[in-house]
Design a protein around this motif. Structure first.
Motif, short mmCIF file in Angstrom:
data_model
loop_
_atom_site.label_atom_id
_atom_site.label_comp_id
_atom_site.label_asym_id
_atom_site.label_seq_id
_atom_site.Cartn_x
_atom_site.Cartn_y
_atom_site.Cartn_z
N ASN A 231 51.09 58.65 20.63
CA ASN A 231 49.95 59.18 21.41
C ASN A 231 49.87 58.54 22.79
O ASN A 231 49.57 59.21 23.78
CB ASN A 231 48.64 58.93 20.66
N SER B 259 48.16 61.48 24.81
CA SER B 259 47.35 62.40 23.99
C SER B 259 46.80 61.63 22.80
O SER B 259 47.53 60.88 22.15
CB SER B 259 48.21 63.57 23.50
N ASN C 176 45.02 63.33 20.35
CA ASN C 176 44.65 64.34 19.36
C ASN C 176 45.28 64.06 17.99
O ASN C 176 46.45 63.69 17.90
CB ASN C 176 45.09 65.74 19.83
#
Length: 308
Positions: free
Chosen positions: A82, A87, A89
């Protein structure tokens, strides 16, 4: 009325929102992860191939190292990915799976440390009956209880956590799906099932802690009665690594979970999380290998064969 939301995923936000610091943190985590992975794989390999380690203590140590590999792999690789991809998510099912795996591994680790303390207790306090008490069946059933107990704990805690209704924000202020942070997203202040599971698991951990304390009280009492200094040193050398591992894992975990999660997580909270998720699996191989001459010799042989 509460704004009930059907969550399809969450956003993991670690301590720093600065991309450069995130990359730095991820790089540090990557180094620690590789160190932990290498150390624990070496211990599993050495114990598996060297017949001199075919004893209950090393049998349990091998499973502890395997558990450490699983425990750190559940959270760290996802955070590294990540961070490098910028990111945070994570889907709902990925979060559920991560919570289940993390809780299962954590519970199993507490259980195996308890079983290992019993092994050391029998070895020091009943040396003449050690091989009879800690036979193959006892070791097998001990490991079976460890894994089954871990899975049951994971199922109970995960089911209770995700049975709650989430409202509003889907932001988790942590680098993995941490259950205390997930509970902050609940619409209700009190969740009976989650409180019940937490109380039950806390009681189980407390029982393990008391049992470990009881074992080491008798161990130290028996060791201090050994007349020769050499004998006492040898006895302590087989127990101190395990005691260090127990202290490291339980103290960091207890400190992290006793501190209530705040709306704005501090540096201390982040460091506590790192200490109970990353530090124990990384240091455990070093603690056992540095204090164990036989393990150091076997590791040296492995490295020499690799160079040959």
């Amino acid at each position: 009325m509460a704004n009930f939301t059907i969550m399809t995923g969450f956003i993991l936000i670690s301590f720093s929102g600065n991309p450069e610091i995130e990359i730095l943190n991820a790089s540090l985590f990557l180094v620690l992860y590789l160190v932990a992975l290498t150390g624990n794989i070496l211990i599993v390999t050495v114990i598996s191939i060297d017949h001199s380690f075919y004893s209950p203590m090393y049998f349990f140590l091998k499973h502890l190292s395997f558990l450490d590999i699983c425990y750190i792999t559940v959270t760290v690789p996802r955070f590294i990915y990540n961070s490098f991809m910028h990111s945070g998510n994570i889907t709902l099912w990925e979060c559920i799976l991560q919570c289940f795996a993390f809780t299962s591994c954590g519970s199993a680790e507490v259980a195996i440390l308890t079983v290992m303390s019993y092994d050391r207790y029998v070895a020091i306090c009943f040396p003449l009956r050690y091989e009879i008490i800690m036979d193959v069946n006892t070791c097998f059933h001990g490991i079976l209880v460890v894994w089954i107990g871990g899975v049951i704990s994971g199922v109970m805690h995960t089911a209770a956590t995700f049975s709650i209704n989430f409202c509003g924000s889907n932001i988790i202020h942590q680098f993995f799906c941490d259950i205390p942070q997930l509970l902050k997203l609940s619409c209700s202040n009190i969740n009976v099932s989650e409180l019940g599971v937490t109380a039950f698991l806390s009681l189980a951990v407390f029982f393990c802690f008391i049992f470990i304390g009881f074992s080491y009280t008798h161990i130290f009492s028996a060791v201090l009665r050994i007349p020769s200094a050499e004998g006492r040193a040898k006895a302590f050398s087989t127990c101190l690594p395990h005691l260090c591992v127990v202290t490291l894992f339980l103290s960091t975990g207890i400190l992290a979970f006793l501190k209530p999660p705040s709306d704005t997580p501090s540096v201390i909270e982040f460091l506590l999380t790192v200490f109970y998720t990353i530090v124990p699996p990384t240091l455990n191989p070093m603690i056992y290998s540095l204090r164990n001459k036989a393990m150091k010799t076997a590791l040296r042989k492995v490295f020499l064969k690799g160079k040959a």
